[in-house]
Design a protein around this motif. Structure first.
Motif, short mmCIF file in Angstrom:
data_model
loop_
_atom_site.label_atom_id
_atom_site.label_comp_id
_atom_site.label_asym_id
_atom_site.label_seq_id
_atom_site.Cartn_x
_atom_site.Cartn_y
_atom_site.Cartn_z
N HIS A 90 33.20 38.87 47.63
CA HIS A 90 33.13 38.16 49.05
C HIS A 90 34.16 37.96 49.89
O HIS A 90 34.76 38.23 50.62
CB HIS A 90 32.39 36.50 48.82
N ILE A 91 35.66 37.65 48.78
CA ILE A 91 36.95 37.03 50.13
C ILE A 91 36.85 38.87 49.66
O ILE A 91 38.02 38.53 51.17
CB ILE A 91 37.66 36.67 47.96
N ILE A 92 37.31 39.59 49.06
CA ILE A 92 37.34 40.63 50.49
C ILE A 92 36.88 40.68 51.61
O ILE A 92 37.75 41.60 52.64
CB ILE A 92 37.70 42.33 49.62
N GLN B 245 39.17 41.00 54.77
CA GLN B 245 38.89 42.22 56.14
C GLN B 245 38.70 41.28 57.52
O GLN B 245 38.41 41.89 58.11
CB GLN B 245 37.78 42.55 55.37
N LYS B 246 37.43 40.77 57.23
CA LYS B 246 36.96 39.97 58.60
C LYS B 246 38.32 39.05 58.93
O LYS B 246 38.23 39.17 60.54
CB LYS B 246 35.74 39.19 58.49
N LEU B 247 39.27 38.53 58.93
CA LEU B 247 40.64 37.73 59.20
C LEU B 247 41.07 38.89 59.91
O LEU B 247 42.25 38.77 60.93
CB LEU B 247 40.74 36.42 57.92
N THR B 248 41.61 39.87 59.27
CA THR B 248 42.57 40.99 59.66
C THR B 248 41.53 41.70 60.27
O THR B 248 42.92 41.82 61.27
CB THR B 248 42.62 41.85 57.71
N LYS C 279 32.41 37.25 38.93
CA LYS C 279 33.96 37.86 38.97
C LYS C 279 34.07 38.66 40.17
O LYS C 279 34.31 38.89 41.17
CB LYS C 279 35.58 38.19 37.85
N SER C 280 33.36 39.91 39.72
CA SER C 280 33.41 40.91 40.97
C SER C 280 32.26 40.49 41.78
O SER C 280 33.11 40.42 43.16
CB SER C 280 31.96 42.10 40.17
#
Length: 131
Positions: A95-97, A101-104, A89-90
């Motif tokens: 990876h999701i964060i 961030q890259k998309l933002t 999960k960590s």
């Protein structure tokens, strides 16, 4: 969760099977070695024979050789709940964060302008000059 439990049960069953096969193979090897030792000893002259050699195959004693530890279902489940799932999960969350961030921070307008400029220059170079 069912898949993890099923995987743990299958892994434990495979470990048990491998241990059983190893024990059987070890017993077969032990028997063959004993028979070979008996044949070699019987081929020697009487005064050179080992009188302490037992006539039958030595019994398999569990105390004389180390046993491979098999993890119990409880230990496997404890490992999955306490170590594997939190680590997974960590890593997943990191990876999701990172992707979020890259998309933002992605400059969509700049990418569109750059892509449009590249397409326009390609079209001008390749299509207009050919005429």
């Amino acid at each position: 969760m069912k898949a993890l439990s099923a995987g743990a049960v299958i892994s434990a069953a495979m470990l048990y099977r491998f241990q059983h096969d190893i024990e059987q193979n070890t017993n077969q090897i032990r028997g063959k070695l004993h028979n070979t030792q008996i044949k070699l000893d019987s081929s020697l002259p009487g005064n050179l024979r080992d009188q302490t050699l037992p006539a039958s195959i030595p019994s398999k004693s569990t105390n004389t050789r180390p046993q491979l530890p098999l993890p119990s279902i409880a230990q496997t489940e404890h490992y999955i709940h306490q170590r594997f799932i939190p680590t997974f999960k960590s890593t997943w969350n990191e990876h999701i964060i990172s992707i979020a961030q890259k998309l933002t921070n992605f400059d969509f307008d700049g990418a569109v302008k750059s892509g449009y400029g590249n397409a326009k220059s390609f079209a001008e170079d390749k299509l207009v000059k050919k005429k």
